[in-house]
Design an enzyme around this catalytic site. Structure first.
Site, PDB file in Angstrom:
ATOM      1  N   GLU A  89       0.793  -1.135   0.126  1.00 46.22           N
ATOM      2  CA  GLU A  89       0.012   0.128   0.000  1.00 46.22           C
ATOM      3  C   GLU A  89       0.925   1.357  -0.041  1.00 46.22           C
ATOM      4  O   GLU A  89       1.887   1.282   0.224  1.00 46.22           O
ATOM      5  CB  GLU A  89      -1.082   0.048   1.349  1.00 46.22           C
ATOM      6  N   CYS A 335       0.392   2.877   8.766  1.00 43.75           N
ATOM      7  CA  CYS A 335       0.982   1.776   8.088  1.00 43.75           C
ATOM      8  C   CYS A 335       0.318   0.462   8.009  1.00 43.75           C
ATOM      9  O   CYS A 335       0.139  -0.053   9.211  1.00 43.75           O
ATOM     10  CB  CYS A 335       2.506   1.561   8.877  1.00 43.75           C
TER      11      CYS A 335
END
Ligand code: SAH
Length: 350
Positions: A89, A335
């Site tokens: 991502e 994250c």
């Protein structure tokens, strides 16, 4: 999985082109096409026969954007699919001075920090330099950017993974992303964040790459740090500070500490004072952020008022510090949250 062509720098592309019996000027066309974020099959100015030869050796696409999430504050978050099906991502944050992309360096992570979602499933594999680069090429193209007029102007290596646990590929990436004629993002516009692999910080000092070095500190004593960051069993805070001093001596560059404020763990007045004692007089800056709460983790964020108080104490104590606002938190800004959420939703679907 075949190799990916984004792993090659300009000289290597030129060698490849010649080895396939093509004229030297084709290298420029191929390289330009790649830098514009195109897949091999999408590059229009090279012949079909040449593309076919390339596709025997290389994946057509290093990475594809699987899903895009748009936050109310303009932040965009991406879920990327790699050629082998793995997911990573990234985030694009909009600021007055330009757009900053947060990129991943590994699929998963093996550092095991207690507050972080990226490390939940452990390390799956390292990314290659070209996979790291491709995240930027794809997002720049998606945003309508070109090599001449970039839409991605700044980078932070703060997505999934520990950059210094994938040292060689990350260094190759840093050289390739800042190469003239390519996407050419200057190291001065790049921040690299490490949880504190002291041996690698010391290696990095000799690379002569003038980026912004950031270290995730998050605690003021080794004992407390070991509770949240397993890497603290290997390297002490004193060793980190020594490496930072070596870095400053050699490069003349200031360094930055990340400090995520976690309720009941590291956010009391006592911690602020300990942090002042550790860092006073050092050529550093402290980036505070309130923990982004991760649902799989039991830790809670310090509240806004105590975060402000922590900041004020540091500043009164002579430490250069800022409290970053949390951005994109409505789309899983922290994250690894997006990938973890996606993998979970797939699990429940199955
Ligand atoms: N492995 C690198 C990059 C990680 S991400 C490192 O450890 O520095 C960038 C920053 O976000 C790090 O400082 C990391 O500790 C922090 N971070 C991770 N999860 C977080 C969370 N849930 N809330 C706040 N900060 C977090």
């Amino acid at each position: 999985m075949k190799r990916i062509i984004q792993d090659l720098n300009y000289n290597q592309i030129e060698e490849l082109v010649l080895s396939l019996g093509e004229k030297r000027f084709r290298a420029k066309q191929l390289y330009n096409g790649i830098m514009q974020g195109k897949n091999i099959s999408q590059i229009s100015d090279i012949s079909k026969a040449f593309k076919e030869k390339l596709l025997e050796q290389f994946e057509d696409s290093a990475i594809e954007i699987e899903q895009t999430f748009l936050s109310s504050d303009g932040t965009e978050k991406y879920l990327f699919r790699l050629a082998d099906g793995n997911l990573i991502e990234g985030v694009l944050m909009r600021y007055k001075y330009g757009n900053t992309q947060c990129i991943s360096t590994q699929v998963g992570c093996r550092m095991g920090c207690k507050f972080c979602a990226s490390t939940l499933g452990g390390l799956i594999r390292n990314l290659t330099s070209g996979e790291i680069l491709s995240q930027i090429l794809k997002v720049n193209a998606l945003q309508g950017g070109t090599v001449q007029k970039r839409q991605v102007t700044n980078l932070v290596l703060m997505g999934s993974g520990e950059p210094f646990d994938n040292y060689n590929e990350v260094i190759t990436f840093l050289k390739n992303v800042s190469a003239e004629g390519g996407i050419n993002i200057s190291p001065r516009n790049i921040s690299l964040s490490t949880c504190g692999l002291v041996d690698k910080i010391n290696d990095f000092i000799n690379e002569d790459i003038p980026l912004n070095l950031t270290i995730s500190l998050h605690n003021t004593t080794d004992e407390e740090r070991r509770r949240t960051m397993p890497i603290a069993n290997k390297w002490s805070i004193a060793q980190i500070l020594q490496a930072c001093e070596n870095y400053f001596k050699k490069t003349g560059r200031r360094y930055i500490f990340e400090y995520s404020l976690i309720h009941g763990e590291n956010a009391d007045k006592k911690h602020a004072n300990e942090l002042i004692a550790l860092l006073k007089g050092k050529p550093c800056h402290v980036n505070l952020i309130r923990l982004n709460e991760v649902k799989e983790r039991s830790l809670a964020a310090a509240d806004e008022k105590s975060a402000q108080a922590f900041l004020a104490t540091l500043q009164k104590g002579g430490i250069s510090a800022t409290l970053r606002r949390q951005i994109g938190s409505d789309i899983g800004g922290a994250c690894g949250q997006l990938r973890a959420g996606y993998l979970n939703s797939k699990k429940t679907e199955e």
